[in-house]
Design a protein around this motif. Structure first.
Motif, PDB file in Angstrom:
ATOM      1  N   LEU A  48      89.646  46.135   7.376  1.00 31.51           N
ATOM      2  CA  LEU A  48      90.917  45.665   7.380  1.00 31.51           C
ATOM      3  C   LEU A  48      90.880  44.554   6.556  1.00 31.51           C
ATOM      4  N   PRO A  49      91.711  44.389   5.583  1.00 35.52           N
ATOM      5  CA  PRO A  49      91.950  43.191   4.588  1.00 35.52           C
ATOM      6  C   PRO A  49      92.880  42.194   5.504  1.00 35.52           C
ATOM      7  N   ILE A  50      92.206  40.922   5.620  1.00 38.31           N
ATOM      8  CA  ILE A  50      92.914  39.832   6.366  1.00 38.31           C
ATOM      9  C   ILE A  50      93.524  38.798   4.991  1.00 38.31           C
ATOM     10  N   PHE A  51      94.531  38.815   4.853  1.00 39.28           N
ATOM     11  CA  PHE A  51      95.051  38.019   3.664  1.00 39.28           C
ATOM     12  C   PHE A  51      95.369  36.289   4.379  1.00 39.28           C
ATOM     13  N   VAL A  52      94.724  35.509   3.467  1.00 41.18           N
ATOM     14  CA  VAL A  52      95.115  33.978   3.807  1.00 41.18           C
ATOM     15  C   VAL A  52      95.786  33.471   2.444  1.00 41.18           C
ATOM     16  N   ILE A 148      83.911  29.812   4.910  1.00 45.06           N
ATOM     17  CA  ILE A 148      85.020  30.622   6.070  1.00 45.06           C
ATOM     18  C   ILE A 148      84.481  32.294   5.607  1.00 45.06           C
ATOM     19  N   GLN A 149      84.407  32.712   6.975  1.00 52.88           N
ATOM     20  CA  GLN A 149      84.180  34.047   7.036  1.00 52.88           C
ATOM     21  C   GLN A 149      84.760  34.911   8.148  1.00 52.88           C
ATOM     22  N   THR A 150      85.008  36.061   8.162  1.00 53.76           N
ATOM     23  CA  THR A 150      85.660  36.717   9.292  1.00 53.76           C
ATOM     24  C   THR A 150      84.682  37.852   9.514  1.00 53.76           C
ATOM     25  N   TYR A 151      84.705  38.517  10.797  1.00 53.27           N
ATOM     26  CA  TYR A 151      83.631  39.557  11.298  1.00 53.27           C
ATOM     27  C   TYR A 151      83.572  40.673  10.552  1.00 53.27           C
ATOM     28  N   SER A 152      82.425  41.193   9.995  1.00 53.93           N
ATOM     29  CA  SER A 152      82.314  42.104   9.449  1.00 53.93           C
ATOM     30  C   SER A 152      80.697  42.706   9.702  1.00 53.93           C
ATOM     31  N   THR A 153      80.558  43.863   9.976  1.00 55.93           N
ATOM     32  CA  THR A 153      79.159  44.541   9.976  1.00 55.93           C
ATOM     33  C   THR A 153      78.959  45.823   9.083  1.00 55.93           C
ATOM     34  N   GLY A 154      78.300  45.829   8.014  1.00 55.85           N
ATOM     35  CA  GLY A 154      78.222  47.043   7.243  1.00 55.85           C
ATOM     36  C   GLY A 154      79.559  47.063   6.473  1.00 55.85           C
ATOM     37  N   ASP A 155      79.829  48.459   6.649  1.00 52.70           N
ATOM     38  CA  ASP A 155      81.125  48.840   5.943  1.00 52.70           C
ATOM     39  C   ASP A 155      82.382  48.745   6.897  1.00 52.70           C
ATOM     40  N   CYS A 156      82.246  48.117   8.039  1.00 51.45           N
ATOM     41  CA  CYS A 156      83.284  47.934   9.224  1.00 51.45           C
ATOM     42  C   CYS A 156      83.504  46.573   9.434  1.00 51.45           C
ATOM     43  N   LEU A 160      88.066  39.005   4.019  1.00 53.99           N
ATOM     44  CA  LEU A 160      89.055  38.014   3.679  1.00 53.99           C
ATOM     45  C   LEU A 160      89.417  38.251   2.234  1.00 53.99           C
ATOM     46  N   VAL A 161      90.946  37.939   2.103  1.00 58.29           N
ATOM     47  CA  VAL A 161      91.672  37.821   0.677  1.00 58.29           C
ATOM     48  C   VAL A 161      92.192  36.350   0.828  1.00 58.29           C
ATOM     49  N   LEU A 162      91.466  35.423  -0.038  1.00 56.77           N
ATOM     50  CA  LEU A 162      91.954  34.279   0.083  1.00 56.77           C
ATOM     51  C   LEU A 162      93.148  33.885  -1.197  1.00 56.77           C
ATOM     52  N   ARG A 186      79.362  34.772  -2.699  1.00 54.00           N
ATOM     53  CA  ARG A 186      78.550  36.044  -2.683  1.00 54.00           C
ATOM     54  C   ARG A 186      79.570  37.038  -2.386  1.00 54.00           C
ATOM     55  N   ASP A 187      79.596  38.158  -2.200  1.00 53.26           N
ATOM     56  CA  ASP A 187      80.373  39.477  -1.896  1.00 53.26           C
ATOM     57  C   ASP A 187      80.795  39.144  -0.482  1.00 53.26           C
ATOM     58  N   ASP A 188      79.922  38.686   0.335  1.00 53.48           N
ATOM     59  CA  ASP A 188      80.196  38.583   2.117  1.00 53.48           C
ATOM     60  C   ASP A 188      80.547  37.157   2.411  1.00 53.48           C
ATOM     61  N   GLN A 189      80.738  36.370   1.596  1.00 49.58           N
ATOM     62  CA  GLN A 189      80.878  35.080   2.069  1.00 49.58           C
ATOM     63  C   GLN A 189      81.678  34.075   0.913  1.00 49.58           C
ATOM     64  N   PHE A 190      82.667  33.238   1.446  1.00 51.02           N
ATOM     65  CA  PHE A 190      83.417  32.411   0.606  1.00 51.02           C
ATOM     66  C   PHE A 190      83.193  30.971   0.856  1.00 51.02           C
TER      67      PHE A 190
END
Length: 190
Positions: A48-52, A148-156, A160-162, A186-190
């Motif tokens: 689920l994309p979370i837009f900030v 800043i990061q949101t919850y994610s594990t693998g493909d689920c 974050l879309v900043l 990185r792809d998993d971190q902002f």
């Protein structure tokens, strides 16, 4: 004896709940609250994309879409409704390099649009350990990343879309913030 059983069965079968004719904004809110959706909206791809759209000091505007919270505007003729934040799933945001991090809701309510889009804002307070070279103090300058990061594990999970970062009042005491920038590390971190 057979008649009594038949009569009781008839009464039970004949009780059909009447549909509500209430279509005001409060009834809409109550209908959505009764759904009791406290788990993350589940999309086909499981992310689920979370837009900030903005980050201003410690306040983050947050937007996501939950199709289960959408409604038919021909039944409820409103484009938006306010819901209590504790009755709707909200994403958790973390400062992953924070020593101490707290996320609180900036309001007890959030705004839901008829298409299921949810608008909310959160406040993140974080204590981050930064190494600053003080050799040239009081003219020392250095960088301090905040991840800043949101919850994610693998493909689920969530992604974050900043949007943009707005620097507010950059001087406190002996230190001054000269600039702030968003950089994807990185792809998993902002």
């Amino acid at each position: 004896m057979e008649r009594t059983i038949f009569f009781i069965t008839l009464l039970t079968a004949g009780c059909i709940p009447a549909e509500s004719t209430c279509t005001d904004r409060r009834c809409l809110a109550e209908m959505l609250i009764k759904k009791d959706y406290l788990s993350q909206p589940q999309e086909e791809n499981c992310t689920l994309p979370i837009f900030v759209p903005f980050i201003e000091y410690q306040t983050l505007g947050v937007r996501w879409t939950d199709p289960a919270l959408a409604w038919d505007t021909s039944v409820y003729p409103y484009d938006e409704v306010i819901l209590p934040v504790h009755k709707v799933w909200t994403p958790e945001l973390h400062v992953t390099n924070g020593i101490i991090t707290t996320m609180t809701h900036s309001s007890n309510n959030l705004l839901v649009f008829s298409n299921g889009t949810v608008l909310h804002s959160v406040i993140i307070n974080a204590e981050v350990n930064c190494e600053v070279n003080l050799f040239n103090y009081p003219f020392a300058a250095d960088e301090c990343p905040v991840a800043i990061q949101t919850y994610s594990t693998g493909d689920c999970g969530t992604e974050l879309v900043l949007g943009y970062l707005k620097m507010v009042d950059g001087s406190h005491g002996d230190w001054q913030t000269e600039f702030a920038a968003l950089r994807k590390q990185r792809d998993d971190q902002f």
